[in-house]
Write a protein that holds these residues in place. Structure first.
Motif, short mmCIF file in Angstrom:
data_model
loop_
_atom_site.label_atom_id
_atom_site.label_comp_id
_atom_site.label_asym_id
_atom_site.label_seq_id
_atom_site.Cartn_x
_atom_site.Cartn_y
_atom_site.Cartn_z
N ALA A 143 0.34 0.19 -13.10
CA ALA A 143 -0.45 -0.82 -12.35
C ALA A 143 -1.08 0.10 -11.32
CB ALA A 143 0.08 -1.88 -11.92
N ILE A 194 -1.97 -0.53 -8.05
CA ILE A 194 -1.18 -0.87 -6.96
C ILE A 194 -0.01 -0.04 -6.70
CG2 ILE A 194 -0.42 -3.27 -7.87
CD1 ILE A 194 -1.52 -2.54 -4.17
N TYR A 240 -0.62 3.19 -5.54
CA TYR A 240 -1.05 3.19 -4.12
C TYR A 240 0.16 2.70 -3.30
CZ TYR A 240 -5.37 1.63 -6.38
OH TYR A 240 -6.79 1.15 -7.10
N GLU A 241 1.27 2.18 -3.66
CA GLU A 241 2.26 2.01 -2.94
C GLU A 241 3.10 3.01 -2.64
OE1 GLU A 241 3.74 -2.61 -4.18
OE2 GLU A 241 4.49 -1.17 -5.29
N SER A 263 1.15 5.69 -0.45
CA SER A 263 1.06 5.19 1.05
C SER A 263 2.48 5.28 1.53
CB SER A 263 0.20 3.84 0.99
OG SER A 263 1.16 2.90 0.31
N PHE A 264 3.47 5.31 0.70
CA PHE A 264 4.74 5.43 1.48
C PHE A 264 5.25 6.51 1.73
CE2 PHE A 264 9.45 5.68 1.14
CZ PHE A 264 9.66 4.54 1.63
N ARG A 282 0.01 -7.08 -11.97
CA ARG A 282 0.40 -6.54 -10.55
C ARG A 282 -0.69 -6.07 -9.69
NH1 ARG A 282 3.33 -4.29 -7.15
NH2 ARG A 282 4.73 -2.37 -7.44
N GLU A 283 -1.18 -7.25 -8.97
CA GLU A 283 -2.44 -6.99 -8.09
C GLU A 283 -2.06 -6.77 -6.36
OE1 GLU A 283 -5.93 -9.04 -10.01
OE2 GLU A 283 -4.49 -10.68 -9.78
N LEU A 284 -1.29 -7.24 -6.24
CA LEU A 284 -0.58 -7.25 -4.73
C LEU A 284 0.36 -6.18 -4.72
CD1 LEU A 284 -1.00 -10.93 -3.60
CD2 LEU A 284 -2.36 -9.17 -2.92
N GLY A 285 0.63 -5.52 -3.65
CA GLY A 285 1.61 -4.56 -3.46
C GLY A 285 1.90 -4.57 -2.26
N ALA A 286 2.89 -3.72 -1.88
CA ALA A 286 3.47 -3.29 -0.41
C ALA A 286 3.23 -1.74 -0.04
CB ALA A 286 5.09 -3.73 -0.25
N THR A 287 2.26 -1.85 0.46
CA THR A 287 1.75 -0.47 0.64
C THR A 287 2.33 0.00 1.96
OG1 THR A 287 -0.33 -0.82 1.43
CG2 THR A 287 -0.25 -0.27 -0.90
N GLY A 288 2.11 1.41 2.50
CA GLY A 288 2.91 1.90 3.54
C GLY A 288 4.27 1.75 3.80
N ARG A 289 4.70 2.44 4.90
CA ARG A 289 6.29 2.00 5.18
C ARG A 289 6.51 1.70 6.49
NH1 ARG A 289 9.27 7.88 4.46
NH2 ARG A 289 7.62 9.14 5.65
N GLY A 338 -0.99 -6.32 0.20
CA GLY A 338 -2.40 -6.33 -0.14
C GLY A 338 -2.84 -5.80 -1.41
N THR A 339 -3.92 -5.59 -1.55
CA THR A 339 -4.49 -5.07 -2.90
C THR A 339 -4.77 -3.44 -2.64
OG1 THR A 339 -6.56 -5.77 -2.25
CG2 THR A 339 -5.62 -7.13 -3.83
N TYR A 340 -4.46 -3.15 -1.18
CA TYR A 340 -4.98 -1.73 -0.98
C TYR A 340 -6.27 -1.41 -0.89
CZ TYR A 340 -4.68 3.41 -0.24
OH TYR A 340 -5.02 4.68 -0.05
N ILE A 341 -7.20 -1.55 -2.00
CA ILE A 341 -8.42 -1.50 -1.99
C ILE A 341 -9.00 -2.76 -1.93
CG2 ILE A 341 -8.84 0.92 -3.01
CD1 ILE A 341 -8.90 -0.79 -5.64
N LYS A 345 -10.78 -5.90 -3.35
CA LYS A 345 -10.98 -6.28 -4.50
C LYS A 345 -10.61 -7.60 -4.74
CE LYS A 345 -8.29 -5.25 -8.28
NZ LYS A 345 -7.23 -6.19 -8.65
N VAL A 348 -7.88 -11.03 -10.10
CA VAL A 348 -8.49 -11.55 -11.04
C VAL A 348 -7.44 -12.42 -12.02
CG1 VAL A 348 -10.03 -9.68 -11.59
CG2 VAL A 348 -7.95 -9.55 -12.48
#
Lengths: 173, 811
Positions: A71, A73, A76-77, A80-81, B167-174, B181-184, B186, B189
């Motif tokens: 997926a 996302i 992206y996870e 970005s991590f 899987r549309e939402l995720g945990a980005t960054g740390r 969020g969705t990062y981008i 969008k 759906v």
């Protein structure tokens, strides 16, 4: 199961990643079981970033997602991590000056100051000509014996002085 | 005590527990409150919020109850000073970055964080540094985000991955920069995306349509049943004064577990649409004009009262999302007036082999059984969009290893891995099913003219093998199969394959109360309870092709519900009289109806719905219908009185339900009935281009069609002519170009859309759209050509007597 949702249209990896990148990613994919392609995500992102002057666009990450059947996302996870992945455009030379305890004691502050003055940018910024990126380095790079040190692209340079820094950085294209 | 039971002690109470159970499950079952944010009984254990820390004796430090398996003779303290301190510490850290914007937060009053902070928080904060701020990205018209409030419990992320299968939402960054969020930017759906609103323990994800419109403590709550698909999801309706403010799921493990589809959640937004009718309307000259009930009823009675000999020229069409009571009264009134013509199958085109129709289309099992299948074959089913909650359950079978295969006229989006997906042009579905039947070694004696050399592929063999070897397997027919021109042949082949492979035949009723319509006798060949009708009437297709002179329409919008909307409009134009019981005005109704009696919608009326598993669920009205609109059952009662019909003097709506129940006491559900007549094998068409399509998820009934948030979502935008790249190239068009479709003179112009899920030789043009109401049947030969003038936005049909689309408040 973490496969690509059918509702999401991802780019054809072959149209985004170059042949060399694809070859390298596929080599990494052979190291993991067929149903665990996502294990190659870190390597694939490194390869994709290398192809793109040091940063990952959403399109590149989507291409990696398509290649590894993940997926988007989830890609992206990961991107970005980890601090070694850049998700915004940066200068093509990645300069990471260690400011962790050993280097700091050995005077890394003056190296940082020198570089910031030299390029007229702050840590975390790139020069307007897109040549130099001064990375915000969060972690020790494990070269404490040679502090202060910096990593320029993939190479370590130790026992830095402002003169030595000029010599190294002026030699970049 | 069985071997897998252990005893533990919690706060001095001895509790039995199953080995391997998590502590929190045991305390929950015993009614002992342990605070939590990330734990949710339907999701995997993340143990990341640390709110559920409890003291376990002999453990060196507090343990999270959600991730601590019970051990024999474990001694647990949930209220000891060690536990309380740990919980208070966690609470303090969670509140460090949480904004104190409760006064403007929609979650305020129903917020888990607020509740737990009341019990475990401090009255003041020691934290004086800057708080984290997260800028929001737009994720669609259904969910509002305020991610600064997020406490990173990841329930929404796990819901997408584990339940929805996307899987549309995720945990980005740390670290401090983690954001959900969705990062981008969008739109999400998933057709069940709204559930993240409920599971979000804070106000980070809230319902966008009802945002800032009411405070939780001002709302009243009423139980109801969602009428938009054949699951009959249990919902709670939140009411603000006299209007519906929100619809949320109500737990029912045997129906919808704790989830509902976005369609069930946001359909209520259509209740106050500008096309809603609030007074009876009658035609004066060319125009419809508002009038009072008594004159409208008199006019309706005048149209419906037969002259001697003309009894049978009345045809009644009732939409299959109507309540059981409306369906029953519609057939009782029609038959009472001497006409046998009643049908609810408005979008069906193949009515052959009527004897093989089951008493009601039935899943063949209970809804939870969908989770434990070993193999399934879905024929003509876009299950994720048509019965979203059934798809969530079927997904659990797939995750457990079931081989689920599909045969469809388009590759449908799935939230699980299919074993085999056969996608062919619609006219070759029968050929594929025939090949499967041959591979399964079926008795096909009732099928005439089938090719002797069926092309059995390894795919077919694998599907048959999976059905045969599965201990619990099912052959399921969906909405696309029900609307298919060879519906009876597909059903026959499905039955024979099921018999040969020892599988269950599973029929997914198309609409909210399709099953109820059959039981109520809203079909021309059967009365209530499925008994054969004294006189067999004309079916919906015959009636909509002009088979009657006078029409009674109940909730039916022929522009969107009829298999061939163009022909239906013509039939109504040519009719001598049209009486409609409806909630909304639609184009053909506005131009043809002589009398329109406004009736109540979802949440406004008493009604019973029968779901795919044959469960009868009755709901009361939660709010009053707007203006002069009245519940359908009451309108039938007064209409029958005006017509002088006996047997309609019901004191209460329950009395109607009981009358239907009495008619259904001997009903036995069985999908394996056989017809006596033979079937002609329908060969594939020689036509180079055909139209295929379906009723899209947000066009299934009048209310859903008028819910603006749903219409604005990704699934709501369907006015396209979709085709694959080779078809697009063959007509010389590019994506976005206007393309004209011609169906024997009936035309529409739509923008072309590239979609590789559509098979060759096919343009996918949905039915049920404003833009396609000028067309014929959804499956058939067509010509398409580049060019034409694209229609503008769908026009709103102005309701006479209502200025500016304003709806009067209910009295």
């Amino acid at each position: 199961m973490s496969s690509v949702p059918r509702d999401v249209t991802l780019p054809d990896p072959a149209e985004v990643l170059n042949a060399h990148s694809i070859e390298e990613i596929e080599e990494w994919m052979t190291r993991y079981p067929e149903d665990q392609k996502q294990s190659a995500v870190l390597a694939a992102l490194s390869i994709a970033q290398h192809q793109n002057q040091g940063w990952l666009s959403t399109e590149l990450m989507d291409a990696v997602a398509a290649k590894l059947e993940m997926a988007p996302i989830a890609v992206y996870e990961v991107a970005s991590f980890y601090s070694m992945f850049e998700t915004e455009p940066v200068g093509r030379h990645n300069i990471a000056i260690c400011t962790n305890i050993s280097c700091m004691l050995m005077g890394s502050d003056s190296i940082v100051e020198h570089c910031e003055k030299k390029f007229g940018i702050k840590l975390g910024e790139s020069t307007p000509d897109g040549r130099i990126y001064l990375k915000v380095e969060e972690e020790c790079l494990a070269a404490c014996a040679g502090g202060p040190m910096m990593q320029v692209n993939h190479a370590y340079h130790t026992n830095l002085t402002p003169e030595r820094v000029d010599e190294i950085l002026d030699a970049l294209d | 005590m069985s071997d897998d039971t252990v005893n533990i002690t919690v706060d001095g109470r001895t509790l039995p527990a199953k080995k391997g159970q998590m502590l929190i499950e045991v305390t929950d079952a015993a009614g002992i409150n342990v605070p939590r944010f990330c734990y949710h009984k339907k999701l995997s254990v993340a143990a990341n919020c640390r709110m559920c820390l409890v003291e376990v004796e002999k453990a060196p430090k507090p343990l999270p109850a959600c991730a601590t398996p019970v051990m024999p003779d474990m001694i647990v303290h949930t209220q000891s000073s060690l536990a309380r301190e740990a919980q208070q510490g966690t609470m303090e850290f969670l509140l460090i970055n949480h904004p104190l914007d409760c006064p403007i937060c929609d979650q305020g009053g129903i917020c888990e964080l607020q509740d737990v902070a009341m019990g475990y928080g401090q009255s003041a904060s020691q934290y004086t540094e800057g708080k984290r701020v997260v800028f929001d990205k737009y994720i669609g018209p259904l969910i509002a985000t305020e991610m600064t409030r997020c406490i990173h419990c990841t329930r929404c992320v796990r819901f997408g991955e584990e339940i929805a299968g996307i899987r549309e939402l995720g945990a980005t960054g740390r670290g401090e920069n983690v954001r959900i969020g969705t990062y981008i930017a969008k739109s999400v759906v998933s057709e069940v995306s709204g559930n993240v609103i409920d599971i979000c323990p804070v106000g980070a994800l809230t319902a966008r349509p009802s945002r800032y419109s009411a405070r939780a403590w001002e709302l009243r709550q009423q139980p109801s049943i969602a009428p938009h698909d054949s699951i009959g999801s249990n919902v709670s309706v939140f009411i603000d004064g006299s209007t519906v403010n929100q619809v949320v799921p109500r737990d029912n493990e045997s129906v919808n577990e704790v989830w509902i589809s976005d369609r069930d959640r946001f359909s209520y937004q259509g209740l106050r649409h500008a096309e809603r009718m609030t007074t009876p309307l009658v035609r004066e000259g060319e125009a419809l004009v508002p009038t009072d009930w008594s004159s409208a009823l008199a006019r309706a009675a005048a149209v419906l009262t037969p002259t001697p000999g003309s009894e049978a020229d009345l045809g009644t069409l009732v939409a299959p999302h109507s309540t059981l009571e409306e369906l029953y009264l519609a057939q009782k009134l029609t038959r009472g007036l001497g006409s046998p013509h009643i049908d609810h199958r408005l979008s069906q085109v193949d009515f052959s082999q009527a004897k093989a129709d089951p008493v009601m289309p039935w899943l063949g099992m209970n809804l939870p059984d969908l989770e434990t299948l070993n193999a399934a074959l879905l024929v003509g089913s876009n299950i994720r969009k048509d019965q979203p909650i059934a798809a969530l359950r079927l997904r659990k079978s797939a995750l457990a290893g079931a081989e689920i295969s599909l045969i469809n006229p388009k590759r449908v989006p799935l939230n699980f891995e299919a074993a085999e997906q056969i996608t062919v042009r619609y006219d070759r579905l029968v050929e594929q099913m025939h090949a499967l039947a041959v591979a399964a070694g079926c008795d096909l004696s009732a099928l005439e003219g089938a090719p002797g050399d069926a092309q059995v592929s390894t795919q077919h063999q694998r599907i048959v093998e999976s059905l045969k070897s599965g201990e619990r397997s099912a052959v399921m027919l969906g909405n696309l199969a029900a609307a298919h021109p060879a519906r009876a042949t597909l059903l026959y082949l499905a039955r024979q394959i099921a018999r040969a492979t020892n599988a269950t035949v599973s029929l997914l009723p198309e609409r909210g109360n399709t099953a109820g319509a059959w039981l109520a006798g809203a079909v021309p060949h059967r009365g209530p309870g499925g008994v054969a009708a004294d006189r067999e009437g004309s079916n919906a297709a015959q009636l909509l092709a002009g088979g009657a002179r006078r029409y009674l329409l109940v909730n039916a919008e022929t522009d969107y519900d009829a298999a061939s909307p163009a022909a239906a409009a013509q039939a109504l134009h040519d009719a001598d009289g049209v009486v409609a019981l409806a909630s909304y005005l639609s184009p053909t109704l506005a131009s043809t109806a002589d009398v329109i009696l406004p009736i109540a919608e979802f949440t406004e009326t008493f009604g019973t719905y029968v779901n795919a598993a044959g469960q009868w669920q009755t709901t009361k009205g939660a709010v009053a219908p707007p203006g002069e609109a009245r519940p359908g059952w009451k309108v039938f009662r007064v209409l029958a009185e005006a017509l002088g019909l006996e047997g309609f003097g019901f004191d209460s709506p329950e009395a109607i339900t009981q009358e239907v129940q009495r008619a259904c006491t001997s009903v036995e559900l069985n999908n394996l009935l056989d017809a006596d007549d033979k079937l002609e094998y329908p060969g594939s068409l020689a036509a180079p281009m055909v139209r295929s399509g379906e009723t899209p998820i947000y066009r299934t009934d009048p209310l859903v069609r008028r819910s603006q948030p749903l219409q604005k979502s990704t699934d709501g935008k369907q006015a396209f002519m979709s085709m694959n790249a080779s078809v697009l190239a063959s007509i010389g068009a590019s994506e976005g170009d206007a393309v004209t479709i011609d169906q024997g003179g009936a035309r529409a112009v739509l923008p072309a859309k590239l979609d590789e899920a559509i098979p060759d030789g096919t343009v996918w043009v949905p039915m049920g759209l404003y833009e396609t109401r000028t067309l014929g049947t959804v499956f058939g030969e067509v010509t398409v050509s580049q060019g034409g003038e694209l229609p503008g936005e769908p026009a709103i049909t102005a309701v006479p007597g209502i200025a500016g689309g304003q709806v009067k408040e209910a009295v």
